[in-house]
Scaffold this motif. Structure first.
Motif, PDB file in Angstrom:
ATOM      1  N   UNK A 101     -10.994 -22.102  38.569  1.00  0.00           N
ATOM      2  CA  UNK A 101     -12.047 -23.097  38.762  1.00  0.00           C
ATOM      3  C   UNK A 101     -11.476 -24.492  38.976  1.00  0.00           C
ATOM      4  N   UNK A 102     -10.265 -24.757  38.475  1.00  0.00           N
ATOM      5  CA  UNK A 102      -9.598 -26.033  38.713  1.00  0.00           C
ATOM      6  C   UNK A 102      -9.763 -27.085  37.642  1.00  0.00           C
ATOM      7  N   UNK A 103     -10.631 -26.871  36.664  1.00  0.00           N
ATOM      8  CA  UNK A 103     -10.824 -27.894  35.631  1.00  0.00           C
ATOM      9  C   UNK A 103      -9.574 -28.055  34.775  1.00  0.00           C
ATOM     10  N   UNK A 104      -8.982 -26.974  34.327  1.00  0.00           N
ATOM     11  CA  UNK A 104      -7.810 -27.066  33.452  1.00  0.00           C
ATOM     12  C   UNK A 104      -6.511 -27.273  34.214  1.00  0.00           C
ATOM     13  N   UNK A 105      -6.513 -26.993  35.509  1.00  0.00           N
ATOM     14  CA  UNK A 105      -5.278 -26.922  36.280  1.00  0.00           C
ATOM     15  C   UNK A 105      -4.416 -28.187  36.219  1.00  0.00           C
ATOM     16  N   UNK A 106      -4.958 -29.378  36.440  1.00  0.00           N
ATOM     17  CA  UNK A 106      -4.084 -30.557  36.377  1.00  0.00           C
ATOM     18  C   UNK A 106      -3.402 -30.713  35.019  1.00  0.00           C
ATOM     19  N   UNK A 107      -4.141 -30.511  33.950  1.00  0.00           N
ATOM     20  CA  UNK A 107      -3.556 -30.602  32.611  1.00  0.00           C
ATOM     21  C   UNK A 107      -2.540 -29.503  32.354  1.00  0.00           C
ATOM     22  N   UNK A 108      -2.832 -28.288  32.813  1.00  0.00           N
ATOM     23  CA  UNK A 108      -1.888 -27.179  32.660  1.00  0.00           C
ATOM     24  C   UNK A 108      -0.599 -27.462  33.422  1.00  0.00           C
ATOM     25  N   UNK A 109      -0.742 -27.995  34.634  1.00  0.00           N
ATOM     26  CA  UNK A 109       0.446 -28.277  35.446  1.00  0.00           C
ATOM     27  C   UNK A 109       1.292 -29.360  34.795  1.00  0.00           C
ATOM     28  N   UNK A 110       0.669 -30.410  34.273  1.00  0.00           N
ATOM     29  CA  UNK A 110       1.447 -31.464  33.629  1.00  0.00           C
ATOM     30  C   UNK A 110       2.059 -30.995  32.312  1.00  0.00           C
ATOM     31  N   UNK A 111       1.347 -30.162  31.562  1.00  0.00           N
ATOM     32  CA  UNK A 111       1.934 -29.600  30.344  1.00  0.00           C
ATOM     33  C   UNK A 111       3.121 -28.707  30.714  1.00  0.00           C
ATOM     34  N   UNK A 112       2.992 -27.959  31.795  1.00  0.00           N
ATOM     35  CA  UNK A 112       4.083 -27.100  32.272  1.00  0.00           C
ATOM     36  C   UNK A 112       5.260 -27.936  32.755  1.00  0.00           C
ATOM     37  N   UNK A 113       4.964 -29.037  33.428  1.00  0.00           N
ATOM     38  CA  UNK A 113       6.016 -29.946  33.899  1.00  0.00           C
ATOM     39  C   UNK A 113       6.814 -30.491  32.717  1.00  0.00           C
ATOM     40  N   UNK A 114       6.106 -30.935  31.694  1.00  0.00           N
ATOM     41  CA  UNK A 114       6.801 -31.449  30.511  1.00  0.00           C
ATOM     42  C   UNK A 114       7.605 -30.335  29.839  1.00  0.00           C
ATOM     43  N   UNK A 115       7.024 -29.152  29.760  1.00  0.00           N
ATOM     44  CA  UNK A 115       7.716 -27.996  29.184  1.00  0.00           C
ATOM     45  C   UNK A 115       9.014 -27.710  29.934  1.00  0.00           C
ATOM     46  N   UNK A 116       8.945 -27.674  31.262  1.00  0.00           N
ATOM     47  CA  UNK A 116      10.127 -27.360  32.062  1.00  0.00           C
ATOM     48  C   UNK A 116      11.152 -28.492  32.042  1.00  0.00           C
ATOM     49  N   UNK A 117      10.698 -29.698  31.778  1.00  0.00           N
ATOM     50  CA  UNK A 117      11.637 -30.809  31.620  1.00  0.00           C
ATOM     51  C   UNK A 117      12.458 -30.604  30.352  1.00  0.00           C
ATOM     52  N   UNK A 118      11.816 -30.116  29.315  1.00  0.00           N
ATOM     53  CA  UNK A 118      12.506 -29.885  28.038  1.00  0.00           C
ATOM     54  C   UNK A 118      13.282 -28.578  28.022  1.00  0.00           C
ATOM     55  N   UNK A 119      12.684 -27.533  28.573  1.00  0.00           N
ATOM     56  CA  UNK A 119      13.300 -26.214  28.602  1.00  0.00           C
ATOM     57  C   UNK A 119      13.221 -25.694  30.043  1.00  0.00           C
TER      58      UNK A 119
END
Length: 154
Positions: A101-119
């Motif tokens: 649906x796209x509502x969570x997607x921007x937040x999920x992508x940024x949380x994933x970006x931060x995750x991949x920056x750390x790990x």
């Protein structure tokens, strides 16, 4: 209450806005800066749809008074794409079906970006932990986890 001028960097560009002191960062991004990628889900800091990165930390923009980010560096989902090309994480979400649906997607992508920056090569447990503050009502999470895994391999 009078408006005040605030300056910060958003997606690498210095921006200035006239704001009310307790105005939410979410509203300033969407309504004053036209960065509508950041979504409002619950408005209570529970779902993570409004997540942005402020000075390297994932925050809920619906709970952040804009005056707290004066002078800060802010990254929104729009800031990930470069020169008209999606970030590998955005491509992974599209290719793995991690967005519905796209509502969570921007937040999920940024949380994933931060995750991949750390790990950069996270375990399943690290992916689950890194995305724990973001809720999705559509995908059942597996496709989102697959997208993060694909991006870590890219």
């Amino acid at each position: 209450m009078p408006r005040v001028a605030i300056e910060f960097r958003v997606n690498g560009a210095t921006r200035r806005a006239e704001v009310y002191p307790m105005e939410r960062l979410l509203d300033v991004l969407r309504d004053k800066l036209n960065l509508t990628g950041t979504k409002e889900g619950c408005g209570e800091g529970e779902c993570g749809a409004c997540s942005v990165i402020v000075d390297g930390e994932l925050v809920n923009s619906c709970l952040t008074p804009v005056l707290q980010v004066g002078g800060c560096e802010i990254l929104t989902v729009e800031g990930l794409a470069k020169n008209g090309h999606l970030h590998p994480l955005q491509e992974a979400f599209a290719n793995a079906g991690g967005a519905q649906c796209g509502i969570c997607t921007p937040g999920m992508i940024l949380a994933s970006y931060q995750l991949l920056t750390r790990w950069p090569h996270p375990t399943e447990e690290q992916i689950r932990e890194g995305l724990a503050g973001n809720l999705c009502r559509c995908t059942g999470y597996q496709k989102i986890f697959d997208a993060v895994r694909r991006a870590s391999e890219a």
